[in-house]
Structure formats: structure tokens, C-alpha cells
Design an enzyme around this catalytic site. Structure first.
Site, PDB file in Angstrom:
ATOM      1  N   TYR A   1     -12.579   0.794  31.658  1.00 10.21           N
ATOM      2  CA  TYR A   1     -11.336   0.698  30.911  1.00 10.21           C
ATOM      3  C   TYR A   1     -11.239  -0.719  30.334  1.00 10.21           C
ATOM      4  O   TYR A   1     -10.987  -1.691  31.036  1.00 10.21           O
ATOM      5  CB  TYR A   1     -10.124   0.960  31.806  1.00 10.21           C
ATOM      6  CG  TYR A   1      -9.976   2.379  32.308  1.00 10.21           C
ATOM      7  CD1 TYR A   1     -10.718   3.430  31.768  1.00 10.21           C
ATOM      8  CD2 TYR A   1      -9.087   2.680  33.335  1.00 10.21           C
ATOM      9  CE1 TYR A   1     -10.579   4.722  32.237  1.00 10.21           C
ATOM     10  CE2 TYR A   1      -8.928   3.974  33.798  1.00 10.21           C
ATOM     11  CZ  TYR A   1      -9.681   4.998  33.252  1.00 10.21           C
ATOM     12  OH  TYR A   1      -9.528   6.281  33.731  1.00 10.21           O
TER      13      TYR A   1
ATOM     14  N   LEU B   1      -0.538  16.144  31.772  1.00 10.31           N
ATOM     15  CA  LEU B   1       0.430  16.529  30.748  1.00 10.31           C
ATOM     16  C   LEU B   1      -0.255  16.767  29.407  1.00 10.31           C
ATOM     17  O   LEU B   1       0.400  16.772  28.352  1.00 10.31           O
ATOM     18  CB  LEU B   1       1.518  15.458  30.615  1.00 10.31           C
ATOM     19  CG  LEU B   1       2.389  15.272  31.858  1.00 10.31           C
ATOM     20  CD1 LEU B   1       3.336  14.091  31.685  1.00 10.31           C
ATOM     21  CD2 LEU B   1       3.166  16.546  32.173  1.00 10.31           C
ATOM     22  N   GLY B   2      -1.570  16.962  29.424  1.00  8.24           N
ATOM     23  CA  GLY B   2      -2.314  17.235  28.203  1.00  8.24           C
ATOM     24  C   GLY B   2      -2.140  18.668  27.737  1.00  8.24           C
ATOM     25  O   GLY B   2      -1.353  19.439  28.291  1.00  8.24           O
TER      26      GLY B   2
END
Length: 293
Positions: free
Chosen positions: A61, A220-221
Site C-alpha cells: 500500500y 461494501l463492494g
């Protein structure tokens, strides 16, 4: 209810992850790639104030930047928070999504070392092996990056025996791969899964059978928060659509631990309050009927 109220559920506010019990809603740090350093630190410290004790990250990341921020934010309470990271890819500006596969055993070891350095620790609580041969989103392995699962697990097991990592998890795996890995000792599985996309239901079934933590990514995709049935459920329960999507996941399997990500403090507080959302039988039945498998 105050935003400072610690998350809880009617049955159990916490769930097992490795040798720890953690709050069932933690924090996924990927979105901190786009936050300013001071904003990210402030958000993480707010998460800790609200009871978050499980943070999911990766050295890839933003090439270690997110890990460095986590290390700085958690320096005063490192032993109180379980940090989970993942390996299987490495930063590559020329690669898809800025990444390249790093599936070979020596690369897995190198990525673990990179995580140790960027987090500023000498031991990582949990390392998830991200396989790149599945159907989930992200980059794919090819050529010499197509590596036998047993060889990967052997490398991570060596690091666990050495005390460099505490526990091993899997990400983006099939049910057969999970079964194959069971003798090594698997603490959790991270697969793409949410209310609308349940293609990994059989993997969740295996986690249920062996009491392995289930940590779905992109909870929550797939357009969960804009689905009309979800929005109707939100209106009936007085919750937000995001809270409904998270609450459904928590109620669907007791092994579920969530790591929703955000850079917004208000959204963070909202996500953590999802454990207070109560879905009645009719609402849950409506939501149960949505998912594709």
C-alpha cells in the site's frame, strides 16, 4: 447512542483471530494511500478510541507509506492492536495497479521483511498469503509466478517457527486450496465477498466447519449501498445502507470479522456502529435473497 460507544453485538462483541479475540469490526487501511499523513494518523487514533483493535494493511500500500503511518499512530499501544498484513505482490510503478506478482517463496520472505521494516516491528501478528490464481479482483500470476501452494506455506511456516510472524492466513483462495492448507494451521481467510456477491460461499462454509475467521474484503463492494432492497432495509431500520450491508455480514456467519476502510472519520464511526443494527426476520429474508453465488 454516542459515537464513542464501543461496538457490540447481542451475542458477542468480539471474535477469535489467531490467539486473540478482537472487535468484530476492525479497519482496513488500503484507502489511507490517498490520505495526508497527519489525517491518516488522526483517523487511526480515532479508530483506537472507538475500540478498534484489528488493523489490516500491506507493505505494497503506497510502497510502505501506509505501514509507516500505522506504526506511528500505534506506537503508544502496539500490543493492544492486532496488525494483519498480506504478501504475494510487490510495488511496481509499471505494473497493473502499480503492482507485480511476488508469489515465489523467496519473494514472500522479502515482503515479510519489508512489512517488518515499514511497520517498525520485529514480529507481525498475522500474515495473509494472497494467491493470484483465483477469480477475484486484482493482478494475476503467470509464468514463474505460478507457484505451488505447499511451497508458499512452507516458507511462511518457517517464519512462524522463527517467531517473525504469529499466524498465517489465506486470501483469494478456493475451498480446495483452503482444505489443502488446513494442516499448516490457518487463522483466517480473506476473500472477495459481500451481500450481493457470494461466489465464495463454499469457502465460507469451510471456514464455518473449521472455525476459521472469515474476513471478507470489499464488504461494501458490488454496489451494495445503492441497491434498492438495501436502501429500503436501511429506511426500515433507521440505519445507513452501508450499516445494513455490514450488519448482514456479521449476522450471516459468526466467524465474520470486518475490515471496512475509509478516510472519513464520520464514515469510520458509522461503520463501527453497524454492530448495533438489528435486522428483523423479514428484512433479513429480503437481503438473503439478493446474493449471486
Amino acid at each position: 447512542m454516542s459515537a464513542d460507544t464501543p461496538p457490540r453485538t447481542d451475542v458477542d462483541a468480539r471474535g477469535p483471530l489467531g490467539d486473540r479475540r478482537v472487535q468484530r469490526v476492525g479497519y482496513g487501511a488500503m484507502q489511507l494511500e490517498r490520505a495526508a499523513r497527519h489525517e491518516a494518523i488522526d483517523l487511526l487514533r480515532r479508530a483506537l478510541e472507538l475500540g478498534v483493535d484489528h488493523v489490516d494493511t500491506a507493505h505494497f500500500y503506497k510502497a510502505g507509506h501506509v505501514n509507516e503511518v500505522i506504526g506511528a499512530a500505534l506506537a503508544h499501544c502496539r500490543d493492544d492492536v492486532l496488525i494483519a498484513t498480506k504478501v504475494g505482490a510487490t510495488n511496481d510503478p509499471a505494473g497493473e495497479y502499480g503492482l507485480s506478482p511476488a508469489q515465489r517463496p523467496e519473494q514472500l520472505r522479502a515482503e515479510v521483511e519489508a512489512n517488518l521494516r515499514s511497520l517498525g516491528v520485529d514480529r507481525i501478528d498475522l500474515v495473509n498469503l494472497r494467491r493470484l490464481d483465483g477469480s477475484g479482483p486484482g493482478i494475476r500470476a503467470s509464468g514463474e509466478q505460478v507457484v505451488d501452494l505447499d511451497d508458499q506455506l512452507a516458507a511462511l511456516a518457517d517464519l512462524r517457527r522463527a517467531g517473525t510472524i504469529g499466524h498465517i492466513g489465506l486470501s483469494n483462495v478456493t475451498r480446495e486450496q483452503l482444505r489443502r492448507a488446513l494442516p499448516v494451521g490457518i487463522a483466517c481467510v480473506q476473500n472477495h465477498y459481500n451481500l450481493l456477491d457470494r461466489a465464495a460461499e463454499s469457502v465460507l462454509d469451510e471456514c464455518r466447519a473449521h472455525d476459521i475467521a472469515w474476513v471478507p474484503f470489499f464488504p461494501l463492494g458490488s454496489g451494495v449501498t445503492t441497491h434498492p432492497v438495501v436502501r429500503a432495509a436501511a429506511e426500515r431500520t433507521g440505519a445507513s445502507p452501508a450499516q445494513v450491508g455490514l450488519a448482514w455480514l456479521l449476522g450471516h456467519a459468526r466467524q465474520t470479522l470486518l475490515i471496512p476502510g475509509t478516510t472519513n472519520v464520520a464514515h469510520l464511526e458509522q461503520n463501527l456502529r453497524a454492530t448495533h443494527v438489528r435486522l428483523d426476520a423479514d428484512t433479513r429474508a429480503d437481503l438473503d435473497g439478493l446474493g449471486k453465488r
